[in-house]
Design a protein around this motif. Structure first.
Motif, PDB file in Angstrom:
ATOM      1  N   VAL A  70     -49.786   4.922-100.791  1.00  0.00           N
ATOM      2  CA  VAL A  70     -50.836   5.654-101.512  1.00  0.00           C
ATOM      3  C   VAL A  70     -52.148   4.898-101.358  1.00  0.00           C
ATOM      4  O   VAL A  70     -52.165   3.709-101.056  1.00  0.00           O
ATOM      5  CB  VAL A  70     -50.491   5.815-103.010  1.00  0.00           C
ATOM      6  N   PRO A  71     -53.291   5.572-101.572  1.00  0.00           N
ATOM      7  CA  PRO A  71     -54.578   4.879-101.531  1.00  0.00           C
ATOM      8  C   PRO A  71     -54.678   3.845-102.650  1.00  0.00           C
ATOM      9  O   PRO A  71     -53.992   3.930-103.668  1.00  0.00           O
ATOM     10  CB  PRO A  71     -55.606   5.999-101.721  1.00  0.00           C
ATOM     11  N   PRO A  87     -58.487  10.210-104.427  1.00  0.00           N
ATOM     12  CA  PRO A  87     -57.148  10.485-103.882  1.00  0.00           C
ATOM     13  C   PRO A  87     -56.029   9.792-104.656  1.00  0.00           C
ATOM     14  O   PRO A  87     -54.979  10.391-104.877  1.00  0.00           O
ATOM     15  CB  PRO A  87     -57.251   9.971-102.441  1.00  0.00           C
ATOM     16  N   LEU A  88     -56.247   8.536-105.084  1.00  0.00           N
ATOM     17  CA  LEU A  88     -55.215   7.847-105.856  1.00  0.00           C
ATOM     18  C   LEU A  88     -54.995   8.540-107.193  1.00  0.00           C
ATOM     19  O   LEU A  88     -53.852   8.709-107.639  1.00  0.00           O
ATOM     20  CB  LEU A  88     -55.592   6.383-106.071  1.00  0.00           C
ATOM     21  N   GLU A  89     -56.069   8.966-107.855  1.00  0.00           N
ATOM     22  CA  GLU A  89     -55.916   9.655-109.131  1.00  0.00           C
ATOM     23  C   GLU A  89     -55.134  10.955-108.957  1.00  0.00           C
ATOM     24  O   GLU A  89     -54.318  11.317-109.815  1.00  0.00           O
ATOM     25  CB  GLU A  89     -57.281   9.922-109.758  1.00  0.00           C
ATOM     26  N   ASP A 119     -56.815  18.703-105.008  1.00  0.00           N
ATOM     27  CA  ASP A 119     -58.031  18.015-105.486  1.00  0.00           C
ATOM     28  C   ASP A 119     -59.162  18.278-104.501  1.00  0.00           C
ATOM     29  O   ASP A 119     -59.724  17.368-103.911  1.00  0.00           O
ATOM     30  CB  ASP A 119     -57.777  16.517-105.658  1.00  0.00           C
ATOM     31  N   THR A 120     -59.530  19.531-104.354  1.00  0.00           N
ATOM     32  CA  THR A 120     -60.316  19.972-103.204  1.00  0.00           C
ATOM     33  C   THR A 120     -61.820  19.905-103.441  1.00  0.00           C
ATOM     34  O   THR A 120     -62.323  20.396-104.444  1.00  0.00           O
ATOM     35  CB  THR A 120     -59.941  21.418-102.838  1.00  0.00           C
ATOM     36  N   VAL A 121     -62.505  19.264-102.519  1.00  0.00           N
ATOM     37  CA  VAL A 121     -63.937  19.441-102.325  1.00  0.00           C
ATOM     38  C   VAL A 121     -64.096  19.941-100.889  1.00  0.00           C
ATOM     39  O   VAL A 121     -63.134  19.948-100.127  1.00  0.00           O
ATOM     40  CB  VAL A 121     -64.741  18.146-102.583  1.00  0.00           C
TER      41      VAL A 121
END
Length: 303
Positions: free
Chosen positions: A9-10, A15-17, A167-169
């Motif tokens: 994982v990051p 991304p980690l959240e 978790d999209t941007v």
């Protein structure tokens, strides 16, 4: 005792959240996931000078650790890229049970590359890195994460995208009204770029990604430029160039710089990935299924 499934994982950031939120939903670990996220947000603020703490970095690291609890999260130190190169506390590892299977979330600076080198069977990272490293360039544009696996040459890697975390941007097309008016196009979209010839300002780390997203037919008439040190925000550099592609959420900062917000070209999203060569065993398959948002709808068929 069953050996845990290790998942890369990051070490920090959005991304980690997103990964912690997903794992907590299946592992009944909401409290510890929230604690890790809050700790890392605080440490980011300290590294940026937005918060002060009388304790030294090693004191804080010791305070966050609980060596008597094997289920407690672990943290480690990295050199931050900011001026002065401060030491920054980042995520190291966390043990959870995912639908009855023991799982170790292991922090890596580049989870995607850790999967490519066969260190892990499963991992989470930004879809952007997959596009930058292994997705092939074609004349036609790449428009969705669901099509990413089709663009991966199996000779390049055994890693495939399983699903996104939502978790999209978006990588969004931006332009000044003057640049838009100079092109005979109805909307600020891919058709506009097909007719446009001139500079397009992008982040230098995203050149290959933008080529894949737009397609090589469109990029033939474009010249990429990059933000310089004279701009605090990339939107300012795009305004100078006239046209650009940048990650946006609401587009409010772009509008503050006089830019029109056009088509959302491609989603930037944290994705679950699998190294198919390393994914033997029912435990890995069980964790893969559990961590997929909705296997009936969002899982991406392997190639």
């Amino acid at each position: 005792m069953t050996a845990p499934v290790r998942v890369a994982v990051p070490r920090k950031g959005r991304p980690l959240e997103a990964v912690l939120d997903r794992a907590a939903a299946f592992a009944d670990a909401t409290a510890v996931a929230d604690d890790v996220a809050a700790t890392l947000r605080y440490e980011k603020a300290v590294a940026k000078g937005e918060q002060t703490d009388d304790r030294g970095v090693y004191e804080r690291l010791a305070a966050y650790s609980d060596p008597d609890d094997p289920r407690a999260p672990d943290y480690t130190l990295l050199r931050d890229a900011r001026p002065g190169k401060p030491r920054r506390i980042v995520f190291d590892s966390l043990s959870v049970d995912v639908d009855g299977t023991p799982v170790e979330l292991i922090g890596r600076e580049e989870p995607f590359r850790a999967l490519r080198t066969h260190e892990f069977a499963l991992g989470f990272d930004s879809a952007d890195l997959v596009l930058e490293e292994v997705v092939g360039l074609r004349p036609e544009p790449l428009t969705s994460i669901a099509d990413v696996n089709d663009r991966i040459d199996p000779v390049d890697t055994d890693v495939r995208v399983v699903s996104g975390l939502g978790d999209t941007v978006y990588h969004t097309l931006l332009a000044t009204p003057a640049a838009t008016a100079a092109v005979d196009a109805q909307d600020l979209d891919r058709d506009f770029l097909a007719a446009y010839e001139g500079p397009v300002c992008i982040s230098p780390r995203y050149e290959r990604l933008v080529e894949a997203v737009l397609g090589t037919d469109v990029t033939e008439g474009l010249s990429f430029t990059y933000p310089g040190d004279d701009h605090d925000e990339e939107e300012g550099a795009i305004a100078d160039a006239g046209v650009g592609v940048y990650l946006t959420v609401t587009g409010s900062t772009a509008r503050d710089h006089g830019l029109s917000v056009g088509e959302r070209l491609f989603p930037s999203e944290t994705v679950l990935m699998e190294n198919q060569h390393e994914a033997d065993g029912s435990d890995v398959a069980a964790v893969r299924r559990a961590l997929t948002a909705d296997p009936a709808e969002t899982a991406i068929p392997p190639q």
